[in-house]
Design a protein around this motif. Structure first.
Motif, mmCIF file in Angstrom:
data_model
loop_
_atom_site.group_PDB
_atom_site.id
_atom_site.type_symbol
_atom_site.label_atom_id
_atom_site.label_comp_id
_atom_site.label_asym_id
_atom_site.label_seq_id
_atom_site.Cartn_x
_atom_site.Cartn_y
_atom_site.Cartn_z
ATOM 1 N N TYR A 187 0.875 -1.170 0.000
ATOM 2 C CA TYR A 187 0.000 0.000 0.000
ATOM 3 C C TYR A 187 0.911 1.217 0.000
ATOM 4 O O TYR A 187 2.139 1.089 0.109
ATOM 5 N N SER A 235 -8.393 0.927 2.792
ATOM 6 C CA SER A 235 -9.613 0.504 2.094
ATOM 7 C C SER A 235 -10.219 -0.671 2.853
ATOM 8 O O SER A 235 -9.607 -1.200 3.791
ATOM 9 N N GLU A 271 -11.854 -4.667 -7.272
ATOM 10 C CA GLU A 271 -11.073 -3.496 -7.676
ATOM 11 C C GLU A 271 -10.125 -3.832 -8.827
ATOM 12 O O GLU A 271 -9.928 -3.030 -9.752
ATOM 13 N N ALA A 272 -9.525 -5.045 -8.787
ATOM 14 C CA ALA A 272 -8.606 -5.450 -9.858
ATOM 15 C C ALA A 272 -9.330 -5.584 -11.185
ATOM 16 O O ALA A 272 -8.784 -5.237 -12.242
ATOM 17 N N SER A 294 -11.555 -3.802 -12.208
ATOM 18 C CA SER A 294 -11.773 -2.452 -12.732
ATOM 19 C C SER A 294 -10.469 -1.771 -13.122
ATOM 20 O O SER A 294 -10.453 -0.579 -13.423
ATOM 21 N N GLU A 314 -7.527 -1.624 -11.169
ATOM 22 C CA GLU A 314 -6.754 -1.043 -10.081
ATOM 23 C C GLU A 314 -5.443 -1.818 -9.913
ATOM 24 O O GLU A 314 -5.453 -3.003 -9.553
ATOM 25 N N SER A 325 -4.523 -3.416 -6.344
ATOM 26 C CA SER A 325 -5.420 -4.519 -5.995
ATOM 27 C C SER A 325 -5.100 -5.772 -6.795
ATOM 28 O O SER A 325 -5.157 -6.892 -6.262
ATOM 29 N N TYR A 355 -1.596 -2.735 -15.724
ATOM 30 C CA TYR A 355 -2.290 -1.590 -15.129
ATOM 31 C C TYR A 355 -1.313 -0.539 -14.593
ATOM 32 O O TYR A 355 -1.736 0.552 -14.204
ATOM 33 N N SER A 410 1.462 -1.368 -12.151
ATOM 34 C CA SER A 410 1.991 -1.647 -10.817
ATOM 35 C C SER A 410 3.491 -1.916 -10.863
ATOM 36 O O SER A 410 3.951 -2.843 -11.545
#
Length: 439
Positions: free
Chosen positions: A9, A53, A92-93, A95, A97, A100, A131, A133
């Motif tokens: 995080y 979250s 969330e992943a 979408s 993120e 996530s 995404y 990361s």
């Protein structure tokens, strides 16, 4: 090399935090494990994670229940909370993120709240990379390094680590430091290893801070600097790093100042209580050779060394060899000493390798053999000006040209064992000199 994957995080300053490393630190604060007990520090860490979250809060509750952190231990309820975390991370992943997706991959890799599946974990790390990361670049590199869910491939692993390191990921830089130290997938380069550890430590890696403490303590990849070594070890030790505590304790325990000795001894006991093998090794050295404020205790030293040997620790093998070579609490037995040194040498102990090379050079406990003497001394990677380097030079000078050719070919054909999973050993006394003083 069993490198840890990471779930992450980002804090208020947008600095990456490894959630399980933080949760482990919270538990150490709560239990006073390797550091003073501080429940307020535990609450600060847990509160910061909770605020991220619903998914992170569920991970936090899962850890607390699974470990009994401030609540009764209940593995079943811990898994229920991890299942809730997996649900929200998946939502969330899906979408797009990136954090996530990476964290969902971590749950599949560890089997937390979902069925453990390395291939699915690697898939989600790949999705997370798409995404954006950075942590997933590191995690997928670990997968390729170990062959977890993908075909093992050092070249691909290094590619992912380099991409992550270029984006200031401390974990990736730390692994690259290890690879350059070991020469795995790259040419061995201690100086480059040092540079990557410095990059990682400045980006917040506690492991890299420990590695810098070691490198500066022995002059590996950089000029030896004890003050800087202590500084980096202190930084890592303050975060509960048992390896750093063990090595820092060795500096303090050798101090003539009683206050510093007491600080070092307490630190060493804390690290031993955490089950740290490096701490047990350091304590064994102190019990064998003594320090200004503690006399040798050979019986206790042999017990500890045997415990380490049963765990397969190369330092335990080496110290037992020292005791038999110099008759420290046991009868002198050169054949037995050589046998223990060989076990240590084959497990990657540089001290064991140097000691075995020395015995082959003089034909003590083993048949004299210049080629094997040169080989084992060379395998110990002796530092400039060290006793092992001087002995290796002396052997090389007395060898015939034919012996030199055979020795160099033997070295090339037998690169020797790698060091442990972190590429680091505990700081070691000059045990040959220390043993001579006690003999």
């Amino acid at each position: 090399m069993d490198r840890a994957l990471k779930m992450v995080y980002y804090d208020e300053a947008n600095v990456e935090k490894d959630i399980f490393a933080q949760l482990s630190l919270a538990q150490k604060h709560f239990q006073g494990d390797g550091m003073p007990r501080d429940e307020s520090a535990t609450r600060r860490i847990l509160d910061q994670i909770h605020r991220q979250s619903r998914a992170f809060a569920a991970v936090c509750y899962g850890y607390m229940r699974s470990k009994g952190l401030g609540v009764s231990e209940d593995l079943g309820e811990g898994q229920q909370w991890y299942r809730e975390a997996a649900y929200w991370f998946h939502e969330e992943a899906s979408s797009g993120e990136p954090i996530s997706a990476n964290n969902l991959g971590y749950l599949y890799a560890k089997g937390l709240g979902v069925q453990e599946n390395a291939e699915t974990a690697a898939h989600w790390f790949e999705e997370a990379i798409e995404y954006g990361s950075v942590a997933a670049l590191y995690n997928l590199g670990v997968c390729y390094l170990n062959g977890w869910g993908v075909a093992q491939d050092d070249e691909k692993a290094i590619e992912y680590f380099e991409r992550a390191s270029d984006l200031n990921d401390p974990s990736a830089a730390s692994v690259l430091a290890y690879l350059y130290l070991e020469g795995r997938g790259v040419n061995r380069d201690p100086a480059k290893s040092f540079e990557f550890n410095m990059r990682a430590a400045r980006a917040g890696s506690i492991e890299a801070a420990s590695a810098l403490g070691y490198a500066l303590g022995v002059g590996l990849g950089a000029e030896r600097n004890i003050a800087e070594s202590i500084s980096w070890f202190e930084l890592a030790a303050s975060e509960g790093d048992a390896y750093a505590q063990a090595n820092l304790a060795m500096y303090f325990c050798h101090s003539p100042e009683l206050k510093l000795f007491n600080r070092g001894w307490t630190m060493l006991m804390n690290a031993c209580d955490q089950g740290d093998a490096s701490a047990k090794y350091q304590m064994t050295q102190i019990l064998i050779f003594g320090v200004p404020h503690r006399e040798p205790d050979y019986a206790s030293a042999l017990d500890l060394a045997m415990d380490l040997a049963e765990l397969g620790h190369p330092g335990g093998y080496h110290l037992i060899g020292v005791m038999y070579e110099h008759g420290l609490g046991v009868p002198v037995d050169m054949a037995r000493s050589a046998s223990w040194y060989e076990r240590a040498a084959r497990k990657g102990s540089s001290n064991g390798q140097a000691a075995l090379g020395r015995l082959y050079a003089i034909g003590s406990g083993v048949e004299q053999d210049n080629i094997l003497a040169y080989y084992w001394l060379r395998m110990s990677s002796p530092t400039e000006g060290s006793q092992a380097q001087r002995e290796m030079g002396a052997i090389h000078a007395r060898m015939t040209e034919r012996e030199r050719q055979i020795a160099e070919k033997f070295v090339a054909d037998n690169p020797g064992p790698r060091r442990g999973s972190f590429g680091l050993k505990p700081l070691e006394q000059d045990v040959f000199k220390a043993a001579k003083r006690r003999s």
